[in-house]
Design a protein around this motif. Structure first.
Motif, PDB file in Angstrom:
ATOM      1  N   ARG A 158     -43.627   9.128  32.254  1.00  0.00           N
ATOM      2  CA  ARG A 158     -42.393   9.377  31.494  1.00  0.00           C
ATOM      3  C   ARG A 158     -42.165   8.304  30.437  1.00  0.00           C
ATOM      4  O   ARG A 158     -41.686   8.589  29.356  1.00  0.00           O
ATOM      5  N   ALA A 159     -42.497   7.062  30.756  1.00  0.00           N
ATOM      6  CA  ALA A 159     -42.348   5.981  29.783  1.00  0.00           C
ATOM      7  C   ALA A 159     -43.286   6.208  28.598  1.00  0.00           C
ATOM      8  O   ALA A 159     -42.923   5.955  27.447  1.00  0.00           O
ATOM      9  N   VAL A 160     -44.480   6.707  28.872  1.00  0.00           N
ATOM     10  CA  VAL A 160     -45.427   7.017  27.799  1.00  0.00           C
ATOM     11  C   VAL A 160     -44.881   8.145  26.938  1.00  0.00           C
ATOM     12  O   VAL A 160     -44.894   8.075  25.706  1.00  0.00           O
ATOM     13  N   LEU A 161     -44.367   9.183  27.570  1.00  0.00           N
ATOM     14  CA  LEU A 161     -43.800  10.300  26.815  1.00  0.00           C
ATOM     15  C   LEU A 161     -42.603   9.864  25.989  1.00  0.00           C
ATOM     16  O   LEU A 161     -42.415  10.322  24.860  1.00  0.00           O
ATOM     17  N   GLU A 162     -41.792   8.975  26.545  1.00  0.00           N
ATOM     18  CA  GLU A 162     -40.636   8.473  25.799  1.00  0.00           C
ATOM     19  C   GLU A 162     -41.091   7.736  24.541  1.00  0.00           C
ATOM     20  O   GLU A 162     -40.527   7.917  23.465  1.00  0.00           O
ATOM     21  N   LEU A 163     -42.143   6.940  24.666  1.00  0.00           N
ATOM     22  CA  LEU A 163     -42.679   6.223  23.509  1.00  0.00           C
ATOM     23  C   LEU A 163     -43.231   7.210  22.481  1.00  0.00           C
ATOM     24  O   LEU A 163     -42.918   7.131  21.294  1.00  0.00           O
ATOM     25  N   ILE A 164     -44.024   8.160  22.932  1.00  0.00           N
ATOM     26  CA  ILE A 164     -44.653   9.126  22.022  1.00  0.00           C
ATOM     27  C   ILE A 164     -43.606   9.991  21.330  1.00  0.00           C
ATOM     28  O   ILE A 164     -43.764  10.356  20.162  1.00  0.00           O
ATOM     29  N   ALA A 165     -42.525  10.314  22.014  1.00  0.00           N
ATOM     30  CA  ALA A 165     -41.506  11.208  21.454  1.00  0.00           C
ATOM     31  C   ALA A 165     -40.670  10.543  20.369  1.00  0.00           C
ATOM     32  O   ALA A 165     -39.943  11.225  19.653  1.00  0.00           O
ATOM     33  N   SER A 166     -40.799   9.237  20.214  1.00  0.00           N
ATOM     34  CA  SER A 166     -40.052   8.539  19.173  1.00  0.00           C
ATOM     35  C   SER A 166     -40.571   8.942  17.795  1.00  0.00           C
ATOM     36  O   SER A 166     -41.778   8.950  17.546  1.00  0.00           O
ATOM     37  N   LYS A 167     -39.655   9.249  16.902  1.00  0.00           N
ATOM     38  CA  LYS A 167     -40.026   9.618  15.533  1.00  0.00           C
ATOM     39  C   LYS A 167     -40.889   8.545  14.900  1.00  0.00           C
ATOM     40  O   LYS A 167     -41.914   8.843  14.279  1.00  0.00           O
ATOM     41  N   TRP A 168     -40.497   7.283  15.045  1.00  0.00           N
ATOM     42  CA  TRP A 168     -41.232   6.207  14.367  1.00  0.00           C
ATOM     43  C   TRP A 168     -42.593   5.990  14.996  1.00  0.00           C
ATOM     44  O   TRP A 168     -43.562   5.697  14.288  1.00  0.00           O
ATOM     45  N   THR A 169     -42.702   6.133  16.311  1.00  0.00           N
ATOM     46  CA  THR A 169     -44.014   6.033  16.955  1.00  0.00           C
ATOM     47  C   THR A 169     -44.944   7.098  16.403  1.00  0.00           C
ATOM     48  O   THR A 169     -46.087   6.809  16.032  1.00  0.00           O
ATOM     49  N   MET A 170     -44.450   8.327  16.353  1.00  0.00           N
ATOM     50  CA  MET A 170     -45.287   9.417  15.850  1.00  0.00           C
ATOM     51  C   MET A 170     -45.739   9.136  14.420  1.00  0.00           C
ATOM     52  O   MET A 170     -46.912   9.314  14.084  1.00  0.00           O
ATOM     53  N   LEU A 171     -44.820   8.673  13.588  1.00  0.00           N
ATOM     54  CA  LEU A 171     -45.164   8.445  12.187  1.00  0.00           C
ATOM     55  C   LEU A 171     -46.127   7.266  12.017  1.00  0.00           C
ATOM     56  O   LEU A 171     -47.032   7.320  11.181  1.00  0.00           O
ATOM     57  N   VAL A 172     -45.970   6.204  12.801  1.00  0.00           N
ATOM     58  CA  VAL A 172     -46.912   5.083  12.746  1.00  0.00           C
ATOM     59  C   VAL A 172     -48.303   5.567  13.145  1.00  0.00           C
ATOM     60  O   VAL A 172     -49.298   5.272  12.468  1.00  0.00           O
ATOM     61  N   LEU A 173     -48.387   6.308  14.236  1.00  0.00           N
ATOM     62  CA  LEU A 173     -49.691   6.788  14.703  1.00  0.00           C
ATOM     63  C   LEU A 173     -50.361   7.706  13.684  1.00  0.00           C
ATOM     64  O   LEU A 173     -51.567   7.621  13.466  1.00  0.00           O
ATOM     65  N   VAL A 174     -49.586   8.555  13.049  1.00  0.00           N
ATOM     66  CA  VAL A 174     -50.155   9.446  12.034  1.00  0.00           C
ATOM     67  C   VAL A 174     -50.561   8.653  10.791  1.00  0.00           C
ATOM     68  O   VAL A 174     -51.609   8.901  10.197  1.00  0.00           O
ATOM     69  N   ALA A 175     -49.761   7.651  10.414  1.00  0.00           N
ATOM     70  CA  ALA A 175     -50.089   6.834   9.241  1.00  0.00           C
ATOM     71  C   ALA A 175     -51.395   6.067   9.447  1.00  0.00           C
ATOM     72  O   ALA A 175     -52.153   5.856   8.496  1.00  0.00           O
ATOM     73  N   LEU A 176     -51.681   5.664  10.676  1.00  0.00           N
ATOM     74  CA  LEU A 176     -52.887   4.904  10.979  1.00  0.00           C
ATOM     75  C   LEU A 176     -54.041   5.781  11.459  1.00  0.00           C
ATOM     76  O   LEU A 176     -55.130   5.279  11.740  1.00  0.00           O
ATOM     77  N   GLU A 177     -53.823   7.073  11.540  1.00  0.00           N
ATOM     78  CA  GLU A 177     -54.766   7.994  12.165  1.00  0.00           C
ATOM     79  C   GLU A 177     -56.114   8.070  11.453  1.00  0.00           C
ATOM     80  O   GLU A 177     -57.127   8.402  12.063  1.00  0.00           O
ATOM     81  N   ASP A 178     -56.171   7.708  10.180  1.00  0.00           N
ATOM     82  CA  ASP A 178     -57.453   7.770   9.472  1.00  0.00           C
ATOM     83  C   ASP A 178     -58.379   6.612   9.823  1.00  0.00           C
ATOM     84  O   ASP A 178     -59.513   6.551   9.360  1.00  0.00           O
ATOM     85  N   GLY A 179     -57.903   5.677  10.669  1.00  0.00           N
ATOM     86  CA  GLY A 179     -58.739   4.577  11.123  1.00  0.00           C
ATOM     87  C   GLY A 179     -58.689   3.347  10.239  1.00  0.00           C
ATOM     88  O   GLY A 179     -59.204   2.293  10.608  1.00  0.00           O
ATOM     89  N   ARG A 180     -58.075   3.450   9.080  1.00  0.00           N
ATOM     90  CA  ARG A 180     -57.986   2.320   8.152  1.00  0.00           C
ATOM     91  C   ARG A 180     -56.880   1.372   8.617  1.00  0.00           C
ATOM     92  O   ARG A 180     -55.779   1.806   8.919  1.00  0.00           O
ATOM     93  N   PRO A 181     -57.161   0.063   8.671  1.00  0.00           N
ATOM     94  CA  PRO A 181     -56.097  -0.869   9.056  1.00  0.00           C
ATOM     95  C   PRO A 181     -55.045  -0.941   7.956  1.00  0.00           C
ATOM     96  O   PRO A 181     -55.344  -0.740   6.779  1.00  0.00           O
TER      97      PRO A 181
END
Length: 138
Positions: free
Chosen positions: A23-46
């Motif tokens: 549930r703690a993992v899901l809470e983190l993933i469900a955050s708008k900013w978490t999702m956007l950070v992960l998508v912004a970094l998803e191409d593998g580029r630092p």
């Protein structure tokens, strides 16, 4: 509440249970900013902090810092500090973060593809709600 299956039989976790650690993992993933950070970094580029902040329009420095720390703590990204003046700090997804980033990119793509239908449904709902609360129309 019967979910139809019980994951406790397969490793001791069941997300539907109050104390389940997932549930703690899901809470983190469900955050708008978490999702956007992960998508912004998803191409593998630092990316550096400032790059991320500019990319994520509207995020505050405090919220971005908290989000990055939480993602690092959970093993989803790495923070690399380079000994320059001023210090250069880069963030990059781990293999686990890249896997999750790909899933969230799919959700982002779906959201962008379906926003017109969602907005239409929202307008229809609001129109119905407005007419239902209008005593003259009853």
């Amino acid at each position: 509440m019967d979910t139809g299956f019980d994951l406790r039989e397969h490793g001791g976790v069941d997300v539907f249970l109050r104390d389940c650690p997932t549930r703690a993992v899901l809470e983190l993933i469900a955050s708008k900013w978490t999702m956007l950070v992960l998508v912004a970094l998803e191409d593998g580029r630092p990316m550096r902090f400032g790059e991320l902040r500019r990319r994520l329009d509207g995020v505050t420095q405090k919220v971005l810092t908290q989000t990055l720390r939480a993602l690092e703590r959970e093993g989803l990204l790495t923070r690399s500090v380079y000994p320059t003046v001023p210090p250069r700090v880069e963030y990059r997804l781990t293999a686990l973060g890249l896997e999750l980033g790909g899933l969230l990119q799919t959700i982002t793509d779906w959201s962008q593809t379906n926003i017109t239908a969602i907005r239409s449904a929202r307008r229809d709902f609001e129109d119905r709600a407005a007419s239902e609360s209008d005593p003259v129309r009853r």
